[in-house]
Motif scaffolding. Structure first.
Motif, PDB file in Angstrom:
ATOM      1  N   THR A  66      -7.916  60.683  11.384  1.00  0.00           N
ATOM      2  CA  THR A  66      -6.752  61.056  12.320  1.00  0.00           C
ATOM      3  C   THR A  66      -6.787  59.828  12.385  1.00  0.00           C
ATOM      4  N   ASP A  67      -4.814  59.785  12.561  1.00  0.00           N
ATOM      5  CA  ASP A  67      -4.391  58.200  12.522  1.00  0.00           C
ATOM      6  C   ASP A  67      -3.941  57.524  13.357  1.00  0.00           C
ATOM      7  N   LYS A  80      -7.195  55.414  11.642  1.00  0.00           N
ATOM      8  CA  LYS A  80      -6.729  54.727  10.635  1.00  0.00           C
ATOM      9  C   LYS A  80      -6.018  53.333  10.983  1.00  0.00           C
ATOM     10  N   ARG A  81      -5.724  53.163  12.483  1.00  0.00           N
ATOM     11  CA  ARG A  81      -5.145  52.366  13.467  1.00  0.00           C
ATOM     12  C   ARG A  81      -6.234  51.844  13.469  1.00  0.00           C
TER      13      ARG A  81
END
Length: 295
Positions: free
Chosen positions: A58-59, A62-63
């Motif tokens: 998910t976003d 990724k972070r």
């Protein structure tokens, strides 16, 4: 935060699979699934898409991945340094070497280092320069030989040698009657090239862009003996480092006009802890490069 779930998360991100991650980590898959679920609960975030058995980040995932890679690498560096302070030298060097240098420049250096340090295990990975650079940045290699055109911010390097790329042709090729070869003339010929990702190929692709030409590539292979054989039989022309064609009486080499020189260096991650084994190898290789340039 417990670091073990981050290791599991990193393995899943790289493998895009719980099953392959568990195999890589040598743990049971349910343990991996439970650790990731606990990590998501602890953070209050969903880190992975799990639709149709396809795993993707998910976003938020990724972070987290950006931080997880740095945390794991820093932890491994710290553990290694602490072990060495207790005299527990792991004695392993993981070094990436492009194929041309691995075949023609490094064998005597590797053998000499092994003779001097018989207890150190050398793990040599061959590949394209840019693949090796990525492996180095990801912590999969400790050291790697690179072409020092543009140095990424996260790497440090020490220059090893300067080497010329030379046009290589069969003995009866018309180029053999010339003193040097222009890029225009080179790109009018059918070429025998390394595959994309190797510095040999990137040099040629860059030269083509600068010249406004489209390379006519007849053969692609990463096998140097095959490149030399195809060229020798007159099925194309190539370009190889001078060390590769030096002393080969079956091929003719000529410089480009203007000449193309490459700065080759050995690189490591900036700020990373180099083990005693890696530091010994780095010092040894740099001394050999310095000695060869002074001969």
């Amino acid at each position: 935060m417990d670091i073990k779930p981050l290791r599991y998360f990193l393995a899943i991100a790289k493998n895009a699979s719980f099953t392959r991650a568990a195999e890589q980590l040598n743990v049971a898959q349910p343990a991996v699934s439970m650790a990731i679920k606990k990590l998501e609960t602890e953070l209050g975030l969903t880190l992975l898409h799990r639709a149709d058995r396809k795993i993707s980040l998910t976003d938020e995932g990724k972070r987290l991945l950006l931080h997880a890679e740095k945390i794991i690498q820093a932890t491994d560096d710290a553990l290694l340094e602490m072990n060495e302070l207790r005299g527990l030298n792991q004695g392993e060097v993981r070094v990436g070497i492009p194929s041309m240098l691995g075949s023609y420049y490094f064998p005597p250096i590797l053998m000499a280092f092994r003779h001097r340090h018989p207890t150190i295990n050398l793990k040599v990975i061959e590949g394209g320069t840019w693949q090796l650079q990525k492996m180095l940045e990801d912590g999969e290699l400790d050291l790697s030989v690179i072409v020092a055109e543009t140095l990424p911010e996260g790497l440090e390097t020490h220059r090893l040698l300067k080497e010329e790329m030379r046009v290589t042709v069969a003995k009866d090729h018309p180029f053999s009657q010339l003193e040097s070869i222009t890029p225009d003339a080179f790109f009018d010929e059918e070429l025998v090239m390394f595959k994309e990702g190797y510095f040999h190929r990137r040099v040629v692709d860059r030269l083509a862009r600068e010249t406004g030409k489209s390379p006519k590539i007849g053969f692609e292979t990463n096998l140097i003996p095959l490149i030399k054989s195809i060229t020798q039989q007159g099925f194309g022309v190539s370009t190889l480092l001078s060390m590769v064609v030096e002393g080969d009486d079956q091929l003719i080499s000529r410089p480009f006009n203007p000449p193309i020189w490459l700065d080759l260096g050995i690189a490591w991650r900036k700020g990373a802890y180099l083990s005693q084994a890696n530091q010994a190898f780095l010092d040894f290789v740099c001394k050999q490069g310095h000695d060869s340039e002074n001969r």
